[in-house]
Design a protein around this motif. Structure first.
Motif, PDB file in Angstrom:
ATOM      1  N   LYS A  41       3.101  10.638   2.200  1.00 48.95           N
ATOM      2  CA  LYS A  41       3.461  11.065   3.686  1.00 48.95           C
ATOM      3  C   LYS A  41       3.302  10.015   4.003  1.00 48.95           C
ATOM      4  N   LEU A  42       2.416   8.818   3.975  1.00 50.30           N
ATOM      5  CA  LEU A  42       2.383   7.583   4.707  1.00 50.30           C
ATOM      6  C   LEU A  42       3.230   6.516   4.222  1.00 50.30           C
ATOM      7  N   PHE A 100       0.139   1.616   8.706  1.00 43.97           N
ATOM      8  CA  PHE A 100      -0.173   2.546   9.476  1.00 43.97           C
ATOM      9  C   PHE A 100      -2.228   2.985   9.868  1.00 43.97           C
ATOM     10  N   PHE A 101      -1.666   3.578  10.677  1.00 40.76           N
ATOM     11  CA  PHE A 101      -3.897   3.921  11.563  1.00 40.76           C
ATOM     12  C   PHE A 101      -4.880   4.578  10.208  1.00 40.76           C
ATOM     13  N   VAL A 102      -6.044   4.515  10.265  1.00 39.18           N
ATOM     14  CA  VAL A 102      -6.775   5.799   9.218  1.00 39.18           C
ATOM     15  C   VAL A 102      -7.690   5.985   9.785  1.00 39.18           C
ATOM     16  N   LEU A 103      -8.354   6.922  10.673  1.00 37.40           N
ATOM     17  CA  LEU A 103      -9.489   7.486  11.230  1.00 37.40           C
ATOM     18  C   LEU A 103     -10.559   8.307  10.652  1.00 37.40           C
ATOM     19  N   ASN A 104     -11.777   7.988  10.925  1.00 45.24           N
ATOM     20  CA  ASN A 104     -12.315   8.997  10.247  1.00 45.24           C
ATOM     21  C   ASN A 104     -12.511   9.481  12.111  1.00 45.24           C
ATOM     22  N   SER A 105     -13.150  11.169  11.536  1.00 45.55           N
ATOM     23  CA  SER A 105     -12.802  12.059  12.331  1.00 45.55           C
ATOM     24  C   SER A 105     -14.261  12.628  13.049  1.00 45.55           C
ATOM     25  N   HIS A 126      -2.374 -11.778  13.631  1.00 46.12           N
ATOM     26  CA  HIS A 126      -3.587 -11.814  12.896  1.00 46.12           C
ATOM     27  C   HIS A 126      -2.639 -12.440  11.490  1.00 46.12           C
ATOM     28  N   GLY A 127      -1.757 -11.378  11.416  1.00 46.77           N
ATOM     29  CA  GLY A 127      -0.681 -10.908   9.858  1.00 46.77           C
ATOM     30  C   GLY A 127      -1.675 -10.601   9.209  1.00 46.77           C
ATOM     31  N   GLY A 128      -2.569 -10.285   8.562  1.00 51.75           N
ATOM     32  CA  GLY A 128      -3.343 -10.241   7.748  1.00 51.75           C
ATOM     33  C   GLY A 128      -2.609  -8.782   7.429  1.00 51.75           C
ATOM     34  N   GLU A 129      -3.091  -8.701   6.234  1.00 52.06           N
ATOM     35  CA  GLU A 129      -3.031  -6.413   5.590  1.00 52.06           C
ATOM     36  C   GLU A 129      -3.660  -5.744   6.611  1.00 52.06           C
ATOM     37  N   ALA A 130      -4.607  -6.023   6.877  1.00 53.91           N
ATOM     38  CA  ALA A 130      -5.727  -5.230   6.927  1.00 53.91           C
ATOM     39  C   ALA A 130      -6.152  -5.443   8.605  1.00 53.91           C
ATOM     40  N   SER A 131      -6.678  -4.279   9.123  1.00 55.36           N
ATOM     41  CA  SER A 131      -7.734  -4.357  10.190  1.00 55.36           C
ATOM     42  C   SER A 131      -8.883  -3.511  10.333  1.00 55.36           C
ATOM     43  N   LEU A 150      -6.292  -0.494  11.053  1.00 55.36           N
ATOM     44  CA  LEU A 150      -4.701  -0.401  10.560  1.00 55.36           C
ATOM     45  C   LEU A 150      -4.505  -1.423   9.957  1.00 55.36           C
ATOM     46  N   LEU A 151      -3.936  -0.422   8.299  1.00 54.70           N
ATOM     47  CA  LEU A 151      -3.112  -1.022   7.133  1.00 54.70           C
ATOM     48  C   LEU A 151      -1.945  -1.324   7.085  1.00 54.70           C
ATOM     49  N   ASN A 152      -1.546  -1.984   6.494  1.00 53.85           N
ATOM     50  CA  ASN A 152      -0.108  -2.743   5.936  1.00 53.85           C
ATOM     51  C   ASN A 152       0.524  -1.878   4.861  1.00 53.85           C
ATOM     52  N   PRO A 153       1.555  -1.304   4.489  1.00 54.79           N
ATOM     53  CA  PRO A 153       0.982  -0.273   3.422  1.00 54.79           C
ATOM     54  C   PRO A 153       1.204  -1.405   2.038  1.00 54.79           C
ATOM     55  N   ALA A 154       1.037  -2.397   1.839  1.00 49.28           N
ATOM     56  CA  ALA A 154       0.434  -2.837   0.607  1.00 49.28           C
ATOM     57  C   ALA A 154      -0.603  -2.291   0.178  1.00 49.28           C
TER      58      ALA A 154
END
Length: 361
Positions: A96-97, A105-110, A128-133, A178-182
């Protein structure tokens, strides 16, 4: 752009409210908790939200169908048959992602309520160009939490320290990513912790960055923090959208009152109060630091403070409800009754005072 909201399970910390609806549908400041997040995601450019859930998905989806159209966003569910931790749900929702765009894509705790500076987070992530924030927030007592140790100038995460006994920093994970698909390639389809298993690996490769959350932050998954979160949220409204706050001779401090609610004569409401749809607040009522959910009637000369009054409940004349009392749905407190920290399950009638904090079943 897509987002995953970690909804989770039974919401036991917020009972008795979660005995009536799943936790993300519990009202907070006159709208379901999860709607605050979905609206913020939409404003940041997200067009599809996936809810990772293992409890009552049909209730969630049927409720949110109306909002899909109103907000203009697609909402789907990814159902767990067993608890999958905070990373497992990402693997479960992988198809789905992933849409082939390569977009993060974003991931949030509800449970998290904040000002959701998601557009700023997108800019930070691209810069910053990294994989994850990850979003971090400052706390006064870091020894209670897992601390994120980071470079102040760049935001590069160096390591995580669980409940440090000596000071290593004052920033903790705020539950917004905020995560890259990788990142999905790192997660196996099993119960996994994103905080303890995935993020430390990304940090060891110097590809995890932390952005300090501007404004307030609160995990509102239990009553005391819910009430604190309401105060912080209303204070934030005072700064960024003061027109949403109620005004009048009966209002003290930050208060929101639904337009359909009726307020009687001689009331004093506030500070830090939300009053929901269709409520009736009779003459001479005193409300402070509390949430009054939709359809509630507060009868003449009663007082409610530091408490949550669930949907369609009644507080009788000259009653006094305080000290983190939580009334479930359709609870009726009789005239002149005192509740000192009572937690009352739905559909009950309280005819005698609750002198010490206890659960009424």
């Amino acid at each position: 752009m897509k987002a995953l909201i970690l909804v989770g399970g039974f919401g036991t910390r917020l009972r008795p409210l979660t005995l009536s609806v799943p936790k993300p549908l519990v009202d907070f400041a006159n709208k379901p908790m999860i709607l605050h997040q979905i609206e913020a995601l939409k404003a940041a450019g997200v067009d599809e939200v996936v809810l990772a859930i293992n409890y009552q998905p049909e209730v969630m989806l049927s409720f949110l169908r109306d909002f899909e159209t109103k907000i203009g966003i697609k909402i789907t569910c990814s159902q767990e048959t067993e608890p999958m931790g905070t990373a497992g749900p990402l693997a479960l929702a992988r198809d789905k992602l992933l849409d082939g765009s390569g977009e993060p894509f974003f991931v949030l705790n509800s449970d998290v309520i904040s000002e959701y500076p998601l557009k700023q987070m997108i800019d930070f992530h691209k810069h910053h160009g990294g994989e994850a924030s990850i979003m971090v927030t400052k706390v006064e007592e870091p020894s209670k939490y897992g601390v994120v140790v980071m470079e102040e100038e760049t935001g590069l995460v160096q390591r995580f320290v669980e409940k440090p006994q000596i000071f290593v920093g004052n920033k903790i994970n705020a539950g917004i990513y905020l995560l890259n698909p990788a990142t999905l390639d790192r997660i196996q389809l099993r119960p996994t912790s994103i905080e303890k298993e995935i993020f430390p690996k990304i940090a060891s490769e110097c590809s995890l960055y932390a952005m300090v959350l501007p404004g307030f932050w609160m995990d509102i998954g239990q009553p005391r923090d819910y009430i604190t979160g309401l105060r912080l949220y209303l204070d934030s409204l005072r700064r960024i959208a003061p027109s949403k706050l109620s005004k009048g001779t009966h209002v003290v401090g930050n208060v929101i009152i639904d337009a359909s609610a009726h307020i009687g004569e001689g009331c004093l409401i506030g500070p830090d109060v939300s009053i929901g749809q269709g409520c009736v607040i009779e003459d001479g009522v005193r409300l402070s630091r509390c949430t009054i959910m939709r359809g509630v009637r507060i009868k003449r000369h009663s007082c409610v403070s530091g408490s949550i009054i669930g949907w369609h409940s009644t507080v009788g004349q000259w009653a006094r409800v305080e000290n983190m009392t939580v009334l479930g749905e359709d609870v009726h407190v009789s005239d002149e009754v005192y509740s000192n920290g009572g937690v009352v399950l739905p559909h009950k009638e309280i005819k005698t005072s609750i002198l010490n904090p206890q659960i009424v079943m």
